[in-house]
Scaffold this motif. Structure first.
Motif, mmCIF file in Angstrom:
data_model
loop_
_atom_site.group_PDB
_atom_site.id
_atom_site.type_symbol
_atom_site.label_atom_id
_atom_site.label_comp_id
_atom_site.label_asym_id
_atom_site.label_seq_id
_atom_site.Cartn_x
_atom_site.Cartn_y
_atom_site.Cartn_z
ATOM 1 N N UNK A 163 0.855 -1.182 0.000
ATOM 2 C CA UNK A 163 0.000 0.000 0.000
ATOM 3 C C UNK A 163 0.895 1.237 0.000
ATOM 4 N N UNK A 164 0.298 2.370 -0.306
ATOM 5 C CA UNK A 164 1.057 3.621 -0.294
ATOM 6 C C UNK A 164 1.635 3.885 1.090
ATOM 7 N N UNK A 165 0.850 3.623 2.122
ATOM 8 C CA UNK A 165 1.321 3.869 3.484
ATOM 9 C C UNK A 165 2.430 2.897 3.874
ATOM 10 N N UNK A 166 2.303 1.641 3.472
ATOM 11 C CA UNK A 166 3.356 0.664 3.769
ATOM 12 C C UNK A 166 4.676 1.064 3.114
ATOM 13 N N UNK A 167 4.589 1.511 1.865
ATOM 14 C CA UNK A 167 5.778 1.960 1.151
ATOM 15 C C UNK A 167 6.423 3.131 1.872
ATOM 16 N N UNK A 168 5.601 4.095 2.243
ATOM 17 C CA UNK A 168 6.113 5.277 2.935
ATOM 18 C C UNK A 168 6.796 4.885 4.243
ATOM 19 N N UNK A 169 6.153 4.026 5.015
ATOM 20 C CA UNK A 169 6.706 3.640 6.319
ATOM 21 C C UNK A 169 8.037 2.895 6.156
ATOM 22 N N UNK A 170 8.118 2.005 5.158
ATOM 23 C CA UNK A 170 9.364 1.288 4.911
ATOM 24 C C UNK A 170 10.490 2.258 4.560
ATOM 25 N N UNK A 171 10.158 3.235 3.745
ATOM 26 C CA UNK A 171 11.181 4.203 3.335
ATOM 27 C C UNK A 171 11.623 5.074 4.496
ATOM 28 N N UNK A 172 10.671 5.512 5.305
ATOM 29 C CA UNK A 172 11.013 6.316 6.481
ATOM 30 C C UNK A 172 11.919 5.521 7.416
ATOM 31 N N UNK A 173 11.569 4.260 7.663
ATOM 32 C CA UNK A 173 12.372 3.427 8.565
ATOM 33 C C UNK A 173 13.785 3.237 8.026
ATOM 34 N N UNK A 174 13.908 3.018 6.710
ATOM 35 C CA UNK A 174 15.232 2.845 6.118
ATOM 36 C C UNK A 174 16.070 4.110 6.225
ATOM 37 N N UNK A 175 15.447 5.259 5.955
ATOM 38 C CA UNK A 175 16.164 6.529 6.057
ATOM 39 C C UNK A 175 16.607 6.774 7.492
ATOM 40 N N UNK A 176 15.705 6.524 8.441
ATOM 41 C CA UNK A 176 16.055 6.759 9.847
ATOM 42 C C UNK A 176 17.202 5.862 10.307
ATOM 43 N N UNK A 177 17.187 4.603 9.863
ATOM 44 C CA UNK A 177 18.268 3.693 10.255
ATOM 45 C C UNK A 177 19.608 4.200 9.747
#
Length: 306
Positions: A163-177
């Motif tokens: 989903x759009x939200x799942x994609x966004x959350x995965x990207x945010x988590x990767x950037x934060x890491x």
């Protein structure tokens, strides 16, 4: 040049508040905005050139030029800095090689304005996602050796079934890491507006709102918003820019079939109005010999950004 550590505070009157509405983001954040990067109230521009501009000269077997040759050209163009884009380093590059290139830059009076990685944080948990994050961290280590203050990164692409939200959350988590690791090494990560979830100002700002790190910001690319008037959206993300990438044309479609010369004067006004202080990096993508064409465009950029 660092992000304000209090930049998560609500700013109901901030100019970015309007742009921040309606995008993907965490619940309850759609009408909020964050503080722009803290400046001192006046602009300052330094010129650099991205090695991507020499991509055809730096690739091939054998390549016509090396990164050392590119650095020499940057000095001949009397630039302030050089962007040593990661794609053009040999696979067997060592820290000793990086230090030698850094020394060459110093002897020629050049800073290293930054580098870039071609990452994708849209992958779900698994081996490929781990590889993407590890590669960004590897280049954080290399940026530290080079003395590069910022790395251009990308959000990535949505994957099938997300989903759009799942994609966004995965990207945010990767950037934060990666930002956590980057901060430990004194390196900033700048998210480029580069298609997919970052193809609009609202999309870029959804990451600016949701990524929680003082080592995160935006890489403003003047040629990657494909509208009749991209400058309106460039103005929206300018207050959060850690790095600025200038293309010589804009286009209203991703196929780039309707190219218009970049309005350097208008772009300069946008960055002056946001009190941007940092590198203006030419990334030449058009036809012609970049060793001939880049100096021509740099002369125009110098005039506009004076």
């Amino acid at each position: 040049m660092s992000l304000n550590f209090d930049r998560r505070k609500f700013m109901l009157g901030c100019a970015a508040a309007t742009a921040a509405t309606g995008g993907v983001g965490s619940p309850g954040k759609h009408a909020s905005a964050i503080e722009p990067i803290a400046r001192n109230g006046s602009h300052k521009f330094k010129l650099s050139l991205a090695a991507y501009s020499y991509r055809d000269l730096l690739t091939g077997d054998p390549a016509e030029l090396t990164l050392a040759d590119f650095v020499d050209d940057c000095a001949k163009m009397n630039l302030d800095a050089t962007e040593l884009t990661s794609y053009y380093f040999p696979a067997d590059t060592t820290d000793a090689d990086l230090r030698k290139l850094k020394q060459q830059c110093f002897h020629l009076g050049l800073s290293v304005s930054g580098t870039a990685v071609g990452n994708d944080f849209g992958f779900p948990p698994g081996a490929e996602r781990d590889r993407q994050i590890a590669d960004v961290k590897r280049w954080i280590d290399r940026a530290e050796v080079l003395g590069a203050p910022v790395i251009r990164i990308f959000a990535g692409k949505p994957k099938q079934g997300q989903s759009q939200q799942q994609t966004h959350d995965l990207m945010v988590e990767g950037i934060e890491a990666c930002c956590q690791y980057a901060g430990e090494h004194g390196i900033h990560l700048a998210l480029e507006n580069h298609g997919g979830p970052t193809s609009t100002a609202e999309g870029v700002l959804s990451f600016v709102r949701d990524v929680r790190s003082p080592w995160f910001g935006v890489n403003l690319d003047s040629g990657n918003f494909y509208y009749d008037d991209p400058y309106t959206d460039l103005a929206k993300i300018a207050p959060y820019a850690l790095n600025v990438q200038v293309k010589v044309v804009t286009s209203n479609n991703e196929e780039r079939t309707n190219k218009q010369p970049t309005d350097y004067d208008r772009l300069a006004r946008i960055l002056k109005d946001s009190n941007y202080r940092g590198y203006i990096v030419l990334e030449y993508e058009e036809a012609g010999d970049p060793r001939t064409e880049c100096p021509k465009h740099l002369a125009e950029i110098r005039k506009a950004f004076a």
